[in-house]
Design a protein around this motif. Structure first.
Motif, PDB file in Angstrom:
ATOM      1  N   LEU A 150       0.826  -1.214   0.000  1.00  0.00           N
ATOM      2  CA  LEU A 150       0.000   0.000   0.000  1.00  0.00           C
ATOM      3  C   LEU A 150       0.862   1.267   0.000  1.00  0.00           C
ATOM      4  O   LEU A 150       0.532   2.251  -0.661  1.00  0.00           O
ATOM      5  N   LYS A 178       1.117   4.243  -2.837  1.00  0.00           N
ATOM      6  CA  LYS A 178       0.936   5.651  -2.476  1.00  0.00           C
ATOM      7  C   LYS A 178       2.117   6.494  -2.986  1.00  0.00           C
ATOM      8  O   LYS A 178       1.939   7.584  -3.519  1.00  0.00           O
ATOM      9  N   LEU A 194      -6.866  -6.555   3.834  1.00  0.00           N
ATOM     10  CA  LEU A 194      -6.993  -5.337   3.031  1.00  0.00           C
ATOM     11  C   LEU A 194      -8.365  -4.695   3.180  1.00  0.00           C
ATOM     12  O   LEU A 194      -8.504  -3.473   3.097  1.00  0.00           O
ATOM     13  N   GLU A 198      -4.905   1.595   5.143  1.00  0.00           N
ATOM     14  CA  GLU A 198      -4.749   2.720   4.213  1.00  0.00           C
ATOM     15  C   GLU A 198      -4.124   3.945   4.887  1.00  0.00           C
ATOM     16  O   GLU A 198      -4.369   4.219   6.055  1.00  0.00           O
TER      17      GLU A 198
END
Lengths: 516, 516
Positions: free
Chosen positions: A150, A154, B70, B79
């Motif tokens: 992730l 990003k 996730l 996130e």
């Protein structure tokens, strides 16, 4: 719960009558109490160290020469022995190790591109070492593998690749990330080198600027290109590549029958903090079908700042990017990413399909076993501290940190640019936080330009640095560059630094340098 | 002193009315109190984790598929966002990260060569991350640089090089250490490759066994030799190189006009734990003037044991040795050394003399600036935890640990070699702690040898492994090898493991496998 005495305070190992040894710690039977005590006492040492690191009345370092430390300082004995030491002694060893080290988190430590002690990052490292696992498979690092995925996505979004598509991996430092870029480029253009070796390719040449980091040269030696096939590009007075020189040298190489394959553009050079003009370089790379790598080990962090990211304009045209969060973003060492625009190359280049590790018949989606992309087998968990800092600071927190560091360097630049006794190494406001300058002691100020002045000036920075280290009050780097004699390179990445620390540095330089 | 409430107990961030954020931590003005609280709360999370790791009633893991993690587990959101999270939430993130991870220190975690959670090693890592410095210069890592030097010397003495002479460096894992060995060998025989590339050398070939680690192959691809120029050697039924095969292949290569340059002998193969016969290989290397590297990443630790070190007889004749203390010696990840018999090669091979880092006019003896020996620039401090463990355990402590692990593996071997439903992958007591075996569910025991049996047996280990992971009770590796279908590879490096844990593993295999 930590272990406390009934009185509520922490219990000390030394308050027990017999000494404890490592065999008394977990997994020893009934080892829990001593283990908790021991850990708590270590934490006390570490938290004291943290507290003092931010206290400006603490020295940055307590300098000793190698022979002094080797001879043993007040009972601090570095030699290893056959028999165990008591845990009491281990605690003393821990204290001494910190005592004779360098406080890289001190507000007045400016010596490297990586400075500062981020508390959330520190916590991330403590947890990482407690989890003590390995990035090669989802099987034993499920959470960390996903965090890495992730976070890399990003970062690719921030670079500007559509939807954050592409690939990448965290590696043990910018030099290895840069090495990856050369390997992947070679695999893209000459995949048969993987099996047949360099003999399968024509004579390949690589390009990078005279001011670029020495890791590009290390990579060209290690990977079998040879340092002579790394062609150095001229820079302007600010240390930025001159694109016309790149094109001329590409044409020259082609005329000789060589194959120009790879160009490194530096976003934030090590000494000057210069940003190569990526768009102009990208045009040439496209024209001649060369891989464009952007070494943003130092300058990549500026992508987080809306105010400063224009300095990397064109980075989205790169085929690969090195970006070290452990530098400008204050993440603890080590944390470096290599980002690759085209998916599949990293895997294709490095995979060897080891059956004992990357079994295809596992019960989960083995696409998450990323280890075969790496040149490493085991790989340290470098992601968690970074992920946790991102959670704690948000994207805006990194932006604020970066903007503040650049403001501070502008403050330093404006303070000294016209100050008596200072000469800037290059004109104009620095692009990054690097401020490069000479300090001229009064005894040198009247000297005419010439060899004597050069020779004497060359010795000033090392002398001042040595005195700084002996007194332990601050640390800043120096070096020569090309024909330029030793000058100070001030860099600011430390979140603890303030204007008063910049003022202090200048006072110290003048205090130590005045009588030279 | 840690921060305590007046009542004596630790004060919790949650007991304050307003939420805290990272900007409330040091270096914030008046940030000391919150910083100490925050660190203390993290330590509480970590010490709880440590305590539970050694508790056999705790699961080894709480398995979830990638998509489950996730999607977000009970508020655990991976996130990254633009805005900061509160420190309260950061603590929750830390707890969740540990909750969904794998307890590699658990007494029943046998999945990798690196297992266990050494408390002194852990403390070493906590201190290392608090010191947050870089190994490239004595200037900013004086104590760590000296510790590395002394420890490497000690390791070379144990290898058997006179007076511990030679060179070495800690690298980010065994794969990189092995890569160093190939680079250094090339530099020794063809130093001009550094400047002119592989084109300056004849066709070079490398040798390693079919059972050796895939990192040798990775190195041959990365460094420009090509994997086809890595010649695989036949092994006996125990996975040990057959020296006659090496000599035959060397002669064959020479007849083709190639130059045999490098031989890797493995001391402790990854799957079988086999030790190649170093002395016989060394004879051939001397006869044909080839570099002898010993990959003791896994087996090097046995050098610490008077009982088992004979398995590496001849290692003192090697030109270089890889030895990973993070495997058999229980040091936390990462800790790998490359040792080189001839001084100067490592420096000659890799040095690029970067002026900004390795100034020659420093006030101390710059021979202690070891960074230019490395292919890295920045280098993580991997030495301290190892040094501290050596202090705490003594050489004898490592010896006891290693002897105990080998005793345990002998216990397992003797337990299953004649047990119903088990077949050993190779005959005889294992040389290392690797015990390789098939478990045959009752439904397979009557089947005649043949394709059906092979196919069904191939699926047994993955199925049992999947059930183990789902239930979280234990973890052990499996893989195929050559023509052999999937089998379990049990390895013991975990200091917390006991005979009862071995018994438990066997019970679990039978519990999950009985009805397959």
């Amino acid at each position: 719960m930590l272990f406390y005495t009934e009185g509520g305070g922490p219990c000390h190992l030394s308050s027990f009558t017999q000494p404890f040894y490592f065999i008394d710690l977990l997994p020893a039977k009934n080892g829990e109490e001593q283990t908790m005590q021991f850990l708590l006492e270590v934490v006390e040492i570490l938290t004291n160290y943290v507290r003092k690191t931010f206290d400006r009345s603490t020295k940055v370092l307590d300098f000793h020469h190698p022979h002094q430390l080797l001879e043993g300082m007040e009972g601090f004995n570095l030699e290893l022995s056959d028999q165990p030491e008591s845990l009491e002694q281990i605690l003393v060893d821990c204290r001494d190790t910190l005592k004779y080290g360098v406080r890289t988190g001190h507000p007045r430590f400016f010596n490297q591109l990586s400075t500062g002690l981020d508390i959330v990052g520190l916590v991330g490292e403590w947890l990482t070492s407690t989890a003590n696992t390995n990035m090669f498979t989802y099987e034993i690092a499920p959470v960390f593998v996903l965090m890495e995925q992730l976070t890399l996505k990003k970062m690719r979004e921030i670079v500007g690749w559509p939807e954050g598509e592409g690939d990448g991996i965290f590696s043990p430092g910018g030099a290895i990330s840069n090495m990856y870029s050369v390997m992947i480029a070679r695999y893209k253009y000459f995949p048969e080198v993987k099996t047949k070796g360099m003999a399968a390719a024509p004579r390949l040449v690589l390009f990078t600027s005279e001011h670029s980091h020495y890791s590009i040269k290390k990579a060209s030696a290690a990977l079998g290109f040879g340092t002579e096939n790394l062609i150095l590009l001229k820079t302007d007075e600010r240390g930025r590549v001159i694109p016309a020189d790149l094109e001329a040298k590409v044409i020259e190489a082609k005329q000789k029958g060589y194959v120009p394959m790879f160009v490194n553009a530096t976003a934030g050079t090590t000494v000057y903090g210069a940003f190569d003009p990526i768009n102009e370089i990208a045009d040439i790379c496209e024209k001649y079908n060369m891989w464009l790598h952007v070494d943003g080990a130092w300058g990549g962090g500026l992508l987080m700042s809306r105010k400063h990211r224009h300095k990397l304009n064109g980075v989205e045209r790169a085929n690969s990017v090195t970006w070290n969060p452990h530098k400008m973003m204050g993440v603890p060492l080590q944390c470096s990413a290599i980002l690759v625009r085209e998916r599949g190359l990293l895997q294709g280049c490095n995979s060897m399909c080891a059956g004992y590790l990357f079994q295809q018949d596992k019960q989960y989606d083995v696409a998450y076993d990323t280890g075969d992309k790496a040149i490493q087998c085991g790989r340290h968990v470098d992601i968690f501290k970074f992920w946790l800092m991102w959670k704690a600071k948000g994207t805006v927190g990194f932006e604020q940190h970066i903007d503040k560091c650049l403001d501070l360097s502008a403050y330093l630049y404006n303070k000294i640019k016209n100050r008596e006794g200072y000469e800037m190494v290059f004109n104009g406001e620095p692009q990054h936080t690097n401020v490069c300058f000479w300090y001229l002691p009064p005894s040198l100020r009247g000297l005419p330009d010439g060899e004597e002045r050069r020779e004497r000036l060359h010795k000033v920075a090392p002398k001042i640095k040595a005195m700084m280290m002996e007194s332990g009050t601050t640390m800043v780097g120096y070096q020569p560059q090309g024909e330029k004699v030793n000058f100070f390179r001030m860099v600011i990445s430390n979140p603890a630094a303030t204007r008063s620390d910049i003022d202090f540095l200048i006072e110290e330089i003048e205090r130590f340098g005045n009588d030279l």
